[in-house]
Scaffold this motif. Sequence first.
Motif, PDB file in Angstrom:
ATOM      1  N   ARG A   1      22.813 -35.013  80.511  1.00  0.00           N
ATOM      2  CA  ARG A   1      21.759 -34.553  81.410  1.00  0.00           C
ATOM      3  C   ARG A   1      21.202 -35.717  82.226  1.00  0.00           C
ATOM      4  NH1 ARG A   1      18.730 -32.101  77.918  1.00  0.00           N
ATOM      5  NH2 ARG A   1      19.787 -30.105  78.169  1.00  0.00           N
ATOM      6  N   GLY A   2      21.241 -35.574  83.542  1.00  0.00           N
ATOM      7  CA  GLY A   2      20.753 -36.625  84.425  1.00  0.00           C
ATOM      8  C   GLY A   2      21.797 -37.666  84.768  1.00  0.00           C
ATOM      9  N   ARG A   3      22.945 -37.634  84.098  1.00  0.00           N
ATOM     10  CA  ARG A   3      24.001 -38.628  84.337  1.00  0.00           C
ATOM     11  C   ARG A   3      25.178 -38.052  85.117  1.00  0.00           C
ATOM     12  NH1 ARG A   3      21.871 -39.896  79.289  1.00  0.00           N
ATOM     13  NH2 ARG A   3      21.254 -42.093  79.039  1.00  0.00           N
ATOM     14  N   ILE A   4      25.342 -36.722  85.086  1.00  0.00           N
ATOM     15  CA  ILE A   4      26.407 -36.086  85.864  1.00  0.00           C
ATOM     16  C   ILE A   4      25.791 -34.959  86.695  1.00  0.00           C
ATOM     17  CG2 ILE A   4      28.157 -36.613  84.126  1.00  0.00           C
ATOM     18  CD1 ILE A   4      28.082 -33.658  83.315  1.00  0.00           C
ATOM     19  N   ASP A   5      26.554 -34.472  87.637  1.00  0.00           N
ATOM     20  CA  ASP A   5      26.113 -33.362  88.473  1.00  0.00           C
ATOM     21  C   ASP A   5      25.792 -32.160  87.570  1.00  0.00           C
ATOM     22  OD1 ASP A   5      25.950 -31.140  90.175  1.00  0.00           O
ATOM     23  OD2 ASP A   5      27.278 -32.090  91.637  1.00  0.00           O
ATOM     24  N   PRO A   6      24.608 -31.554  87.721  1.00  0.00           N
ATOM     25  CA  PRO A   6      24.271 -30.385  86.889  1.00  0.00           C
ATOM     26  C   PRO A   6      25.302 -29.272  86.975  1.00  0.00           C
ATOM     27  CG  PRO A   6      22.334 -31.163  88.050  1.00  0.00           C
ATOM     28  CD  PRO A   6      23.498 -31.936  88.604  1.00  0.00           C
ATOM     29  N   ARG A   7      25.947 -29.144  88.149  1.00  0.00           N
ATOM     30  CA  ARG A   7      26.987 -28.122  88.275  1.00  0.00           C
ATOM     31  C   ARG A   7      28.177 -28.427  87.376  1.00  0.00           C
ATOM     32  NH1 ARG A   7      27.263 -28.190  94.736  1.00  0.00           N
ATOM     33  NH2 ARG A   7      27.055 -30.394  94.221  1.00  0.00           N
ATOM     34  N   MET A   8      28.484 -29.717  87.216  1.00  0.00           N
ATOM     35  CA  MET A   8      29.573 -30.108  86.315  1.00  0.00           C
ATOM     36  C   MET A   8      29.201 -29.826  84.869  1.00  0.00           C
ATOM     37  SD  MET A   8      32.606 -31.271  86.100  1.00  0.00           S
ATOM     38  CE  MET A   8      32.868 -31.944  87.752  1.00  0.00           C
ATOM     39  N   GLN A   9      27.940 -30.099  84.526  1.00  0.00           N
ATOM     40  CA  GLN A   9      27.487 -29.811  83.166  1.00  0.00           C
ATOM     41  C   GLN A   9      27.562 -28.311  82.881  1.00  0.00           C
ATOM     42  OE1 GLN A   9      23.875 -31.742  81.855  1.00  0.00           O
ATOM     43  NE2 GLN A   9      23.289 -29.963  80.624  1.00  0.00           N
ATOM     44  N   TYR A  10      27.152 -27.504  83.872  1.00  0.00           N
ATOM     45  CA  TYR A  10      27.221 -26.056  83.724  1.00  0.00           C
ATOM     46  C   TYR A  10      28.663 -25.580  83.585  1.00  0.00           C
ATOM     47  CZ  TYR A  10      26.071 -21.154  84.838  1.00  0.00           C
ATOM     48  OH  TYR A  10      25.918 -19.795  84.820  1.00  0.00           O
ATOM     49  N   ALA A  11      29.575 -26.242  84.321  1.00  0.00           N
ATOM     50  CA  ALA A  11      30.987 -25.839  84.313  1.00  0.00           C
ATOM     51  C   ALA A  11      31.666 -26.100  82.972  1.00  0.00           C
ATOM     52  CB  ALA A  11      31.741 -26.564  85.420  1.00  0.00           C
ATOM     53  N   LEU A  12      31.076 -26.955  82.135  1.00  0.00           N
ATOM     54  CA  LEU A  12      31.665 -27.205  80.813  1.00  0.00           C
ATOM     55  C   LEU A  12      31.742 -25.919  79.987  1.00  0.00           C
ATOM     56  CD1 LEU A  12      29.980 -30.594  79.815  1.00  0.00           C
ATOM     57  CD2 LEU A  12      32.347 -30.223  80.519  1.00  0.00           C
ATOM     58  N   TRP A  13      30.801 -25.008  80.256  1.00  0.00           N
ATOM     59  CA  TRP A  13      30.821 -23.749  79.501  1.00  0.00           C
ATOM     60  C   TRP A  13      32.005 -22.879  79.881  1.00  0.00           C
ATOM     61  CZ3 TRP A  13      28.230 -23.970  75.340  1.00  0.00           C
ATOM     62  CH2 TRP A  13      27.035 -24.696  75.276  1.00  0.00           C
ATOM     63  N   LEU A  14      32.616 -23.157  81.035  1.00  0.00           N
ATOM     64  CA  LEU A  14      33.807 -22.403  81.425  1.00  0.00           C
ATOM     65  C   LEU A  14      34.951 -22.667  80.448  1.00  0.00           C
ATOM     66  CD1 LEU A  14      35.204 -20.551  83.453  1.00  0.00           C
ATOM     67  CD2 LEU A  14      35.787 -22.579  84.795  1.00  0.00           C
ATOM     68  N   ILE A  15      35.019 -23.893  79.919  1.00  0.00           N
ATOM     69  CA  ILE A  15      36.055 -24.217  78.937  1.00  0.00           C
ATOM     70  C   ILE A  15      35.879 -23.360  77.689  1.00  0.00           C
ATOM     71  CG2 ILE A  15      37.057 -26.069  77.538  1.00  0.00           C
ATOM     72  CD1 ILE A  15      35.935 -28.057  79.567  1.00  0.00           C
ATOM     73  N   VAL A  16      34.617 -23.232  77.245  1.00  0.00           N
ATOM     74  CA  VAL A  16      34.333 -22.393  76.073  1.00  0.00           C
ATOM     75  C   VAL A  16      34.689 -20.941  76.355  1.00  0.00           C
ATOM     76  CG1 VAL A  16      32.526 -21.589  74.512  1.00  0.00           C
ATOM     77  CG2 VAL A  16      32.500 -23.954  75.310  1.00  0.00           C
TER      78      VAL A  16
ATOM     79  N   TRP B   1      26.361 -16.663  70.507  1.00  0.00           N
ATOM     80  CA  TRP B   1      25.021 -16.335  71.007  1.00  0.00           C
ATOM     81  C   TRP B   1      24.279 -17.614  71.411  1.00  0.00           C
ATOM     82  CZ3 TRP B   1      23.042 -11.475  71.810  1.00  0.00           C
ATOM     83  CH2 TRP B   1      23.788 -10.412  71.292  1.00  0.00           C
ATOM     84  N   TRP B   2      24.437 -18.650  70.619  1.00  0.00           N
ATOM     85  CA  TRP B   2      23.810 -19.937  70.927  1.00  0.00           C
ATOM     86  C   TRP B   2      24.369 -20.495  72.237  1.00  0.00           C
ATOM     87  CZ3 TRP B   2      25.131 -25.252  68.517  1.00  0.00           C
ATOM     88  CH2 TRP B   2      24.117 -26.173  68.795  1.00  0.00           C
ATOM     89  N   ALA B   3      25.682 -20.415  72.392  1.00  0.00           N
ATOM     90  CA  ALA B   3      26.317 -20.913  73.621  1.00  0.00           C
ATOM     91  C   ALA B   3      25.852 -20.103  74.832  1.00  0.00           C
ATOM     92  CB  ALA B   3      27.837 -20.826  73.479  1.00  0.00           C
ATOM     93  N   ALA B   4      25.715 -18.792  74.683  1.00  0.00           N
ATOM     94  CA  ALA B   4      25.254 -17.963  75.796  1.00  0.00           C
ATOM     95  C   ALA B   4      23.841 -18.356  76.224  1.00  0.00           C
ATOM     96  CB  ALA B   4      25.289 -16.477  75.398  1.00  0.00           C
ATOM     97  N   ALA B   5      22.981 -18.625  75.237  1.00  0.00           N
ATOM     98  CA  ALA B   5      21.607 -19.032  75.555  1.00  0.00           C
ATOM     99  C   ALA B   5      21.579 -20.395  76.257  1.00  0.00           C
ATOM    100  CB  ALA B   5      20.785 -19.076  74.274  1.00  0.00           C
ATOM    101  N   MET B   6      22.388 -21.350  75.774  1.00  0.00           N
ATOM    102  CA  MET B   6      22.403 -22.674  76.393  1.00  0.00           C
ATOM    103  C   MET B   6      23.007 -22.622  77.785  1.00  0.00           C
ATOM    104  SD  MET B   6      23.284 -25.334  73.283  1.00  0.00           S
ATOM    105  CE  MET B   6      24.711 -24.428  72.682  1.00  0.00           C
ATOM    106  N   SER B   7      24.069 -21.835  77.982  1.00  0.00           N
ATOM    107  CA  SER B   7      24.673 -21.758  79.309  1.00  0.00           C
ATOM    108  C   SER B   7      23.715 -21.116  80.306  1.00  0.00           C
ATOM    109  CB  SER B   7      25.988 -20.971  79.249  1.00  0.00           C
ATOM    110  OG  SER B   7      25.762 -19.596  79.002  1.00  0.00           O
ATOM    111  N   ARG B   8      22.902 -20.177  79.821  1.00  0.00           N
ATOM    112  CA  ARG B   8      21.910 -19.569  80.714  1.00  0.00           C
ATOM    113  C   ARG B   8      20.846 -20.592  81.106  1.00  0.00           C
ATOM    114  NH1 ARG B   8      20.100 -13.873  81.355  1.00  0.00           N
ATOM    115  NH2 ARG B   8      18.039 -13.965  82.300  1.00  0.00           N
ATOM    116  N   GLN B   9      20.463 -21.444  80.157  1.00  0.00           N
ATOM    117  CA  GLN B   9      19.498 -22.505  80.488  1.00  0.00           C
ATOM    118  C   GLN B   9      20.104 -23.457  81.521  1.00  0.00           C
ATOM    119  OE1 GLN B   9      18.486 -24.374  76.809  1.00  0.00           O
ATOM    120  NE2 GLN B   9      17.298 -22.650  76.043  1.00  0.00           N
ATOM    121  N   ASP B  10      21.364 -23.830  81.350  1.00  0.00           N
ATOM    122  CA  ASP B  10      22.019 -24.709  82.308  1.00  0.00           C
ATOM    123  C   ASP B  10      22.151 -24.045  83.669  1.00  0.00           C
ATOM    124  OD1 ASP B  10      22.192 -26.646  80.411  1.00  0.00           O
ATOM    125  OD2 ASP B  10      24.301 -26.307  79.931  1.00  0.00           O
ATOM    126  N   CYS B  11      22.351 -22.723  83.671  1.00  0.00           N
ATOM    127  CA  CYS B  11      22.385 -21.963  84.928  1.00  0.00           C
ATOM    128  C   CYS B  11      21.067 -22.125  85.678  1.00  0.00           C
ATOM    129  CB  CYS B  11      22.664 -20.506  84.624  1.00  0.00           C
ATOM    130  SG  CYS B  11      22.304 -19.358  85.947  1.00  0.00           S
TER     131      CYS B  11
END
Length: 252
Positions: free
Chosen positions: A23-38, A242-252
């Motif tokens: 967080r704060g070190r990479i583009d937030p869009r890239m951080q959000y895109a990590l959930w695409l792998i999951v 469920w945890w991943a869904a909640a975190m990905s929504r926060q990143d969204c």
Amino acid sequence: MKSILITSSILIVLVAALRPLLRGRIDPRMQYALWLIVALRLLVPVELASSAYSALALLERAEEPARVVEAIGQAALPAQSYDSAYAQVIEQYRKQGTDTAQLTPRDLMDIDTQARELMRGPTLAELAAKCARPVWLGGTALMAAWFLLVNLRLRRKLGRAELIEIEESCGLPVFVSGALPSPCLCGVFRPAVFVTPAAAEDPDRMRHVLAHETTHYRHRDHWWALVRCLCLCLYWFNPLVWWAAAMSRQDC
């Protein structure tokens, strides 16, 4: 399925651990895109290439946990009591014309063995194999029905929304609805922006709302929401999803 569950769970924990570090070190869009792998691991039923150093291979090499799991799975559930099984075997002997009063010690041992076999019900592994699929499908159907009901109720609330004209087009139809607690982007195939009456009456607030909702649209967050729902329907039993869904929504 076991491979998908293990590898996706490891990915979820890994991405969750990386979030505060990135967080704060990479583009937030890239951080959000990590959930695409999951999401791809959860939704694409393809076995990953086996590797001697893969997490799945390492887990399979853990002999002691594997033996414990196998022992638990082979534990049989009692189908009936010993006395009931013993009486059933004796009755079979009597029907065959055997005088049960003259049974030899060897006969009694055979009767005891047969009674214990009759006591033995299905193992936990057999019971799980028999019930797991119907339970999973039933849970998936219930989750899908719940999500559908929630969205139908929302659509019903928005059915009376009024289309409005705005000075600067945002590329999406904009509606005003008093049934919403806050503005939102709604719809997958034909998305539209829905705003509250208070937002529509304030030009500055309206500008901020449209900027926010059109950003959701550009990032295809309405499609991400559909992917999250699909993952939750299929893996409703896994708390990590469920945890991943909640975190990905926060990143969204």
